[in-house]
Scaffold this motif. Structure first.
Motif, PDB file in Angstrom:
ATOM      1  N   MET A   1       5.757  15.167  -7.428  1.00 31.96           N
ATOM      2  CA  MET A   1       4.579  15.952  -7.707  1.00 31.96           C
ATOM      3  C   MET A   1       4.857  17.425  -7.417  1.00 31.96           C
ATOM      4  O   MET A   1       4.369  18.284  -8.118  1.00 31.96           O
ATOM      5  CB  MET A   1       3.418  15.416  -6.868  1.00 31.96           C
ATOM      6  CG  MET A   1       2.113  16.089  -7.108  1.00 31.96           C
ATOM      7  SD  MET A   1       1.433  16.257  -8.773  1.00 31.96           S
ATOM      8  CE  MET A   1       1.646  14.714  -9.554  1.00 31.96           C
ATOM      9  N   LEU A  29      -2.904  17.135  -5.173  1.00 30.86           N
ATOM     10  CA  LEU A  29      -2.456  15.744  -5.267  1.00 30.86           C
ATOM     11  C   LEU A  29      -1.222  15.516  -4.390  1.00 30.86           C
ATOM     12  O   LEU A  29      -1.144  14.526  -3.661  1.00 30.86           O
ATOM     13  CB  LEU A  29      -2.173  15.375  -6.721  1.00 30.86           C
ATOM     14  CG  LEU A  29      -1.750  13.940  -6.997  1.00 30.86           C
ATOM     15  CD1 LEU A  29      -2.755  12.941  -6.439  1.00 30.86           C
ATOM     16  CD2 LEU A  29      -1.568  13.731  -8.501  1.00 30.86           C
ATOM     17  N   GLY A  30      -0.298  16.448  -4.422  1.00 29.69           N
ATOM     18  CA  GLY A  30       0.887  16.343  -3.559  1.00 29.69           C
ATOM     19  C   GLY A  30       0.528  16.351  -2.084  1.00 29.69           C
ATOM     20  O   GLY A  30       1.097  15.602  -1.284  1.00 29.69           O
ATOM     21  N   LEU A  33      -1.086  12.933  -1.147  1.00 29.24           N
ATOM     22  CA  LEU A  33      -0.058  11.891  -1.049  1.00 29.24           C
ATOM     23  C   LEU A  33       0.816  12.089   0.179  1.00 29.24           C
ATOM     24  O   LEU A  33       1.182  11.120   0.847  1.00 29.24           O
ATOM     25  CB  LEU A  33       0.794  11.880  -2.325  1.00 29.24           C
ATOM     26  CG  LEU A  33       0.065  11.458  -3.597  1.00 29.24           C
ATOM     27  CD1 LEU A  33       0.935  11.702  -4.819  1.00 29.24           C
ATOM     28  CD2 LEU A  33      -0.372  10.009  -3.518  1.00 29.24           C
ATOM     29  N   GLU A  36      -1.186  11.023   3.321  1.00 30.46           N
ATOM     30  CA  GLU A  36      -1.299   9.566   3.387  1.00 30.46           C
ATOM     31  C   GLU A  36       0.032   8.953   3.806  1.00 30.46           C
ATOM     32  O   GLU A  36       0.087   8.043   4.631  1.00 30.46           O
ATOM     33  CB  GLU A  36      -1.760   9.000   2.030  1.00 30.46           C
ATOM     34  CG  GLU A  36      -2.238   7.573   2.087  1.00 30.46           C
ATOM     35  CD  GLU A  36      -1.136   6.542   2.024  1.00 30.46           C
ATOM     36  OE1 GLU A  36      -1.338   5.439   2.546  1.00 30.46           O
ATOM     37  OE2 GLU A  36      -0.064   6.841   1.467  1.00 30.46           O
ATOM     38  N   HIS A  37       1.122   9.473   3.281  1.00 29.40           N
ATOM     39  CA  HIS A  37       2.451   8.980   3.654  1.00 29.40           C
ATOM     40  C   HIS A  37       2.720   9.193   5.142  1.00 29.40           C
ATOM     41  O   HIS A  37       3.203   8.286   5.829  1.00 29.40           O
ATOM     42  CB  HIS A  37       3.524   9.685   2.823  1.00 29.40           C
ATOM     43  CG  HIS A  37       4.911   9.323   3.221  1.00 29.40           C
ATOM     44  ND1 HIS A  37       5.621  10.044   4.141  1.00 29.40           N
ATOM     45  CD2 HIS A  37       5.706   8.293   2.849  1.00 29.40           C
ATOM     46  CE1 HIS A  37       6.799   9.484   4.324  1.00 29.40           C
ATOM     47  NE2 HIS A  37       6.876   8.419   3.550  1.00 29.40           N
ATOM     48  N   ASP A  40       0.598   6.792   7.136  1.00 30.13           N
ATOM     49  CA  ASP A  40       1.116   5.434   6.984  1.00 30.13           C
ATOM     50  C   ASP A  40       2.369   5.242   7.841  1.00 30.13           C
ATOM     51  O   ASP A  40       2.542   4.201   8.475  1.00 30.13           O
ATOM     52  CB  ASP A  40       1.409   5.144   5.516  1.00 30.13           C
ATOM     53  CG  ASP A  40       1.693   3.686   5.279  1.00 30.13           C
ATOM     54  OD1 ASP A  40       0.822   2.850   5.618  1.00 30.13           O
ATOM     55  OD2 ASP A  40       2.791   3.369   4.764  1.00 30.13           O
ATOM     56  N   CYS A  70      -6.399   6.784   5.701  1.00 29.89           N
ATOM     57  CA  CYS A  70      -5.434   6.484   4.633  1.00 29.89           C
ATOM     58  C   CYS A  70      -6.144   5.972   3.387  1.00 29.89           C
ATOM     59  O   CYS A  70      -5.807   6.374   2.263  1.00 29.89           O
ATOM     60  CB  CYS A  70      -4.396   5.474   5.099  1.00 29.89           C
ATOM     61  SG  CYS A  70      -3.092   6.169   6.128  1.00 29.89           S
ATOM     62  N   ARG A  74      -5.970   7.820  -0.195  1.00 30.13           N
ATOM     63  CA  ARG A  74      -5.517   7.103  -1.400  1.00 30.13           C
ATOM     64  C   ARG A  74      -6.577   7.149  -2.486  1.00 30.13           C
ATOM     65  O   ARG A  74      -6.267   7.358  -3.658  1.00 30.13           O
ATOM     66  CB  ARG A  74      -5.169   5.650  -1.063  1.00 30.13           C
ATOM     67  CG  ARG A  74      -3.778   5.477  -0.501  1.00 30.13           C
ATOM     68  CD  ARG A  74      -3.374   4.023  -0.451  1.00 30.13           C
ATOM     69  NE  ARG A  74      -4.214   3.221   0.419  1.00 30.13           N
ATOM     70  CZ  ARG A  74      -4.017   3.033   1.702  1.00 30.13           C
ATOM     71  NH1 ARG A  74      -2.995   3.593   2.300  1.00 30.13           N
ATOM     72  NH2 ARG A  74      -4.848   2.276   2.404  1.00 30.13           N
ATOM     73  N   ALA A  77      -6.589  10.614  -3.943  1.00 26.79           N
ATOM     74  CA  ALA A  77      -5.374  10.818  -4.741  1.00 26.79           C
ATOM     75  C   ALA A  77      -5.461  10.057  -6.062  1.00 26.79           C
ATOM     76  O   ALA A  77      -5.058  10.577  -7.111  1.00 26.79           O
ATOM     77  CB  ALA A  77      -4.138  10.382  -3.950  1.00 26.79           C
ATOM     78  N   GLY A  81      -5.323  11.802  -9.499  1.00 24.30           N
ATOM     79  CA  GLY A  81      -4.194  11.354 -10.310  1.00 24.30           C
ATOM     80  C   GLY A  81      -4.621  10.828 -11.666  1.00 24.30           C
ATOM     81  O   GLY A  81      -3.953  11.064 -12.677  1.00 24.30           O
TER      82      GLY A  81
END
Length: 104
Positions: A1, A29-30, A33, A36-37, A40, A70, A74, A77, A81
């Motif tokens: 992204m 968006l990046g 993500l 969230e990463h 996680d 999270c 998501r 996103a 997305g």
């Protein structure tokens, strides 16, 4: 992204209104993500520590909060997305090429 974001920023002079908005959406968006990463990953690390009984209540609460965040990230996103990737790649490339032809 992040690559798309950089590319859109480079192309912005071709159509500032459209491409600036698209670049902003790609950046957001990046970021969603990425957050969230990271959360996680943290959740996975906390699960490895779940054997420590002295921290069990705190870990459970933290895991619940992280899981909830999270899911929200998501969801956000996916919504962004869907809008960002609504058009097929070839149609997107064709639209961008129209901006280039108008410049030339």
């Amino acid at each position: 992204m992040k690559d798309i974001w950089y590319q859109l920023r480079i192309l912005q002079p071709l159509n500032r209104v459209v491409l600036s908005e698209m670049a902003r959406d790609a950046e957001v968006l990046g970021e969603l993500l990425g957050r969230e990463h990271d959360l996680d990953f943290l959740l996975g690390r906390l699960e490895k520590e779940s054997g420590d009984e002295t921290l069990a209540d705190e870990l459970a609460q933290l895991q619940k909060l992280i899981g909830k965040r999270c899911r929200r990230l998501r969801h956000d996103a996916l919504e962004l997305g869907r809008r960002f990737y609504a058009e097929p790649a070839k149609a997107f490339a064709k639209r961008i090429s129209i901006f280039i032809r108008k410049r030339g």
